[in-house]
Design a protein around this motif. Structure first.
Motif, short mmCIF file in Angstrom:
data_model
loop_
_atom_site.label_atom_id
_atom_site.label_comp_id
_atom_site.label_asym_id
_atom_site.label_seq_id
_atom_site.Cartn_x
_atom_site.Cartn_y
_atom_site.Cartn_z
N GLU A 111 -10.71 -15.73 20.83
CA GLU A 111 -9.81 -15.47 19.71
C GLU A 111 -10.05 -16.39 18.53
O GLU A 111 -9.35 -16.29 17.52
CB GLU A 111 -8.35 -15.64 20.17
CG GLU A 111 -7.96 -14.78 21.35
CD GLU A 111 -6.68 -15.25 22.02
OE1 GLU A 111 -6.15 -14.51 22.87
OE2 GLU A 111 -6.23 -16.37 21.70
N GLU A 142 -4.85 -13.48 15.23
CA GLU A 142 -3.95 -13.95 16.29
C GLU A 142 -3.98 -15.47 16.41
O GLU A 142 -2.94 -16.09 16.60
CB GLU A 142 -4.32 -13.32 17.63
CG GLU A 142 -3.43 -13.79 18.77
CD GLU A 142 -3.62 -13.01 20.05
OE1 GLU A 142 -2.98 -13.37 21.06
OE2 GLU A 142 -4.40 -12.03 20.04
N ASP A 194 -0.88 -17.95 16.13
CA ASP A 194 -0.61 -18.96 17.17
C ASP A 194 -0.30 -20.31 16.54
O ASP A 194 0.68 -20.98 16.92
CB ASP A 194 -1.82 -19.10 18.09
CG ASP A 194 -2.06 -17.89 18.96
OD1 ASP A 194 -1.10 -17.12 19.17
OD2 ASP A 194 -3.20 -17.71 19.40
N TYR A 225 6.41 -13.49 17.07
CA TYR A 225 5.36 -13.63 18.07
C TYR A 225 5.60 -12.65 19.23
O TYR A 225 4.65 -12.05 19.76
CB TYR A 225 5.32 -15.05 18.60
CG TYR A 225 4.03 -15.39 19.29
CD1 TYR A 225 2.85 -15.54 18.57
CD2 TYR A 225 3.98 -15.54 20.67
CE1 TYR A 225 1.66 -15.85 19.20
CE2 TYR A 225 2.79 -15.84 21.31
CZ TYR A 225 1.63 -15.99 20.57
OH TYR A 225 0.45 -16.27 21.20
N GLN A 265 2.94 -9.71 20.46
CA GLN A 265 2.42 -9.59 21.81
C GLN A 265 2.87 -8.28 22.47
O GLN A 265 2.12 -7.67 23.24
CB GLN A 265 2.85 -10.78 22.67
CG GLN A 265 2.30 -12.12 22.21
CD GLN A 265 0.78 -12.19 22.31
OE1 GLN A 265 0.14 -11.45 23.04
NE2 GLN A 265 0.18 -13.11 21.54
N LYS A 310 0.61 -5.56 21.28
CA LYS A 310 -0.66 -5.61 22.00
C LYS A 310 -0.52 -4.99 23.39
O LYS A 310 -1.41 -4.29 23.87
CB LYS A 310 -1.15 -7.06 22.13
CG LYS A 310 -1.63 -7.68 20.84
CD LYS A 310 -2.20 -9.07 21.08
CE LYS A 310 -3.45 -9.02 21.93
NZ LYS A 310 -4.07 -10.34 22.13
#
Length: 405
Positions: free
Chosen positions: A152, A157, A161, A231, A235, A238
């Motif tokens: 990554e 992403e 993070d 966040y 996720q 995804k």
């Protein structure tokens, strides 16, 4: 990189597990680090242990030995002493900063300044801020290892993070500072008044009645909630698209955010000193750092036929993690903190009257010497860490940490 199937047919894999240390160890470091912080809070807030005693036990068996770990990685490694000679010698100059600041205060005192101690106060506050930044930067380093191992690095992403990591820790730290009696006293603020319990039933009325510092606290809470929600949505999207989710990284970020958020917003510790916040959040970092150095040492020294002859003392201490920890306690913790106890600097273990003649600084000569040593060790550790943990600049380090280039 290994994967865990998450589909009845096994056709789609949505959880990736790019471990840093290994499946059990990664979760132990993340969940165990968070749990250690919660255990500190439990011992203090529930069982009533003195915060100074808990702080002293933490620095004796965890925090100071973790500084020793950076010396294990450098000065005790025969090859590293040769390869990084300029860094290892030049970095020792940070031990002169404390005495230099003291001499500046002395000059101000001789010059008749009304507040000669101001440079010393600024110095201590800067070191404290540096300590917090150092811990968060080490969290960031772990995050980047997960990004590298998960493929990554350099992605959108990875950017999210880092925003979540810095945002949740920074806002939590700011919210905690708003509640601490020491900081409020210096700012001329009264005792911290928690936001009213009727916020959920009458939010607009409650917001209208908040003081400026309470509004800042509320903004911090809202900021953390929004970051976590953003966040979680990312996720979840995804997951729906069946794109790989870096599970160890998500667990790591969740535990960091949970520990910092709990400390800042639970209301259990606002009445105590800043050392409780520092100890609870740094415990996580100490455990994390030990395992990084242990993992590095296992990969660097474990393949040598004669690690002691090839690497020196580091090769010997790498044979056992317990031996490594005991060496840190004996070589650094016990001498430093036994000295602090002897001069009555540490209330949890004070053994007698303060030694040394009083100085204009308001401390004794021995206490000043102890502060020089303690802050010198802190700053030296921070400086070393800025240079010795750079996987992007060292193929050898990437190999020893088992991350992709």
């Amino acid at each position: 990189m290994s994967d865990i199937a998450f589909s009845p047919r096994g056709a789609t894999r949505v959880f990736s597990t790019p471990w840093i240390f290994g499946p059990r160890t990664d979760y132990f470091v993340s969940i165990g680090g968070m749990s250690a912080g919660f255990a500190f809070v439990f011992l203090y807030a529930v069982l009533g242990w003195p915060v100074v005693l808990l702080w002293f036990l933490w620095v004796l068996v965890a925090d100071t030995p973790h500084i020793f770990a950076s010396y294990f990685r450098t000065y005790l490694d025969k090859q590293e002493r040769q390869n990084s000679r300029r860094l290892l010698i030049g970095s020792l100059s940070v031990f002169l900063v404390g005495p230099a600041v003291f001499l500046l205060c002395l000059a101000r005192y001789g010059g008749g300044f009304a507040s000669p101690r101001i440079p010393w106060t600024v110095f201590i506050n800067v070191v404290s801020a540096w300590a917090w930044l150092h811990v968060v930067r080490k969290h960031y380093g772990i995050l980047r290892l997960y990004n590298r191992k998960g493929g990554e690095f350099g992605t959108a992403e990875a950017k999210l993070d880092s925003i979540v990591l810095y945002g949740t820790t920074g806002l939590s730290f700011f919210a905690m500072l708003l509640q601490l009696p020491q900081g409020r006293e210096k700012l001329g603020l009264g005792a911290w008044a928690p936001i009213h319990d009727n916020f959920l039933t009458a939010p607009l009325h409650t917001l209208a009645s908040l003081t400026p510092d309470q509004l800042l606290f509320f903004a911090s809470v809202l900021g953390v909630v929004l970051l976590v929600a953003r966040y979680a949505i990312f996720q979840t999207a995804k997951f729906i698209r069946r794109e790989p989710i870096n599970l160890p990284k998500v667990v790591f970020l969740a535990t960091v955010a949970a520990l910092y958020g709990f400390m800042a917003f639970s209301g259990l510790l606002p009445g105590t000193t800043v050392i409780a916040f520092i100890a609870v959040t740094t415990i996580y970092h100490d455990i994390q750092y030990f395992f990084v150095v242990w993992f590095y040492g296992k990969n660097r020294y474990g393949k040598s036929a004669d690690p002691v002859r090839e690497f020196g003392a580091a090769g010997f201490l790498s044979k056992s993690s317990l031996l490594f920890l005991i060496a840190g306690v004996i070589a650094l913790s016990l001498p430093l903190w036994r000295f602090g106890c002897a001069i009555n600097r540490v209330g949890a273990c004070a053994t007698g009257p303060v030694l040394g003649a009083e100085t204009f600084m308001g401390d004794t000569a021995w206490v000043l010497l102890f502060t020089w040593l303690a802050t010198g060790l802190q700053m030296h550790h921070y400086v070393l860490d800025q240079f010795i943990w750079r996987p992007s600049r060292s193929a050898q380090l990437r190999a020893q940490l088992k991350v992709e280039g």
